[in-house]
Design an enzyme around this catalytic site. Structure first.
Site, mmCIF file in Angstrom:
data_model
loop_
_atom_site.group_PDB
_atom_site.id
_atom_site.type_symbol
_atom_site.label_atom_id
_atom_site.label_comp_id
_atom_site.label_asym_id
_atom_site.label_seq_id
_atom_site.Cartn_x
_atom_site.Cartn_y
_atom_site.Cartn_z
ATOM 1 N N ALA A 22 0.799 -1.220 0.000
ATOM 2 C CA ALA A 22 0.000 0.000 0.000
ATOM 3 C C ALA A 22 0.835 1.275 0.000
ATOM 4 O O ALA A 22 0.315 2.353 -0.291
ATOM 5 C CB ALA A 22 -0.947 0.005 1.202
ATOM 6 N N GLY B 247 5.188 3.166 0.064
ATOM 7 C CA GLY B 247 6.636 3.035 0.026
ATOM 8 C C GLY B 247 7.148 2.134 -1.086
ATOM 9 O O GLY B 247 6.665 2.167 -2.221
ATOM 10 N N ASP C 214 -1.517 -6.051 3.036
ATOM 11 C CA ASP C 214 -1.277 -4.903 3.900
ATOM 12 C C ASP C 214 -2.331 -4.905 5.002
ATOM 13 O O ASP C 214 -3.251 -5.725 4.987
ATOM 14 C CB ASP C 214 -1.308 -3.589 3.112
ATOM 15 N N SER D 51 18.247 -4.565 4.602
ATOM 16 C CA SER D 51 18.595 -3.173 4.875
ATOM 17 C C SER D 51 20.095 -3.049 5.087
ATOM 18 O O SER D 51 20.735 -3.963 5.614
ATOM 19 C CB SER D 51 17.864 -2.673 6.130
ATOM 20 N N TYR E 2 15.690 -2.753 14.667
ATOM 21 C CA TYR E 2 15.588 -2.822 13.203
ATOM 22 C C TYR E 2 16.767 -3.565 12.579
ATOM 23 O O TYR E 2 16.554 -4.510 11.797
ATOM 24 C CB TYR E 2 15.468 -1.405 12.643
#
Length: 258
Positions: free
Chosen positions: A11, A13, A33, A112, A152
């Site tokens: 939905a 990014g 999502d 990441s 994270y």
């Protein structure tokens, strides 16, 4: 030939950019999502993850050509490791048979550059063991110790390690299912907006993630790489972590890491 690709976090990014790219090339996307997608599910909970798998299998007819896992959280939420890791691994594992039934299945996970930063090994170990209760406990301990910044990178380190071991495990490579990771640097999405707009935080972020090539990326820059790895053309690429980070990883870790 139209391919069916399941995209989590579709939905907004990177997920929304991936959806646009795939649909522009003629693929059908099953978005996952919290709301507003083909499949509404809360990937923070075991029940939500199981429901997402069940819905994807039902809507795909049992054949899935690709899975791209863009759903994720940042910050200090206790749910962060559950969404970022279990929301990735349980969904992919639950769709393994549907992927194996496709002619050219592809799996792309979002990692990441932060996975190169210090992690909480207790969280990483709990995640890789698939232990939800231990993950909850380790996350609570990390937050109580005042180390929310490690949540994270810990979750993304575990994603990359899971991908590398899974890519060559029985039932994956031998079933023709490549599993790769795209690891972005700083991407201009709603998740990073507060950091980028704060001059002090931006200075910290620039030091932590130096991006000498073109600076911060747009979601579309990452989506194009995902599009390549999710295409049938990538026949022999698996178990790789591909940094889309403007040179940050090479800057931080140097030439001896490759």
């Amino acid at each position: 030939m139209t391919r069916l690709v399941v995209v989590t976090g579709a939905a907004s990014g990177i997920g929304a950019a991936v959806r646009r790219l795939l649909e522009e090339r003629g693929d059908r996307v099953l978005g996952v999502d919290l709301q507003g997608a083909e499949i509404d599910a809360d990937l923070a909970t075991p029940e939500g993850r199981a429901a997402a798998v069940t819905a994807a299998l039902a809507q795909s007819g049992g054949v899935v050509d690709g899975v791209v896992t863009c759903a994720g959280l940042s910050g200090a939420s206790p749910a962060l490791p559950h969404v970022n890791f279990f929301g990735t691994t349980e969904l992919v594992a639950g769709l393994r048979d549907a992927l194996a039934a496709a002619d050219a299945p592809r799996v792309v996970l979002i990692g990441s550059i932060s996975a190169t930063q210090p992690v909480d090994q207790g969280i990483v170990d709990a995640l890789l063991a698939g232990d939800v209760a231990a993950t909850t406990a380790a996350t609570a301990a990390t937050l109580a110790d005042g180390r929310p910044q490690q949540l994270y990178p810990s979750s993304k380190s575990a994603v990359a390690q899971w991908a590398r071991r899974t890519a060559v495990a029985p039932g994956w490579a031998d079933a023709g299912i490549p599993v790769n990771v795209v690891a972005p640097g700083v991407v201009l999405t709603p998740m990073s907006a507060a950091l980028v707009s704060d001059p002090q935080m931006k200075q910290v972020m620039d030091a932590a993630v130096p991006m000498p090539l073109h600076g911060y990326s747009a979601p579309e820059d990452v989506a194009r790489v995902i599009g390549f790895l999710s295409s049938p053309a990538t026949t022999h690429v698996t178990g790789q972590v591909l940094y889309v980070d403007g040179g940050a990883e090479a800057t931080l870790r140097g030439p001896s890491h490759f």
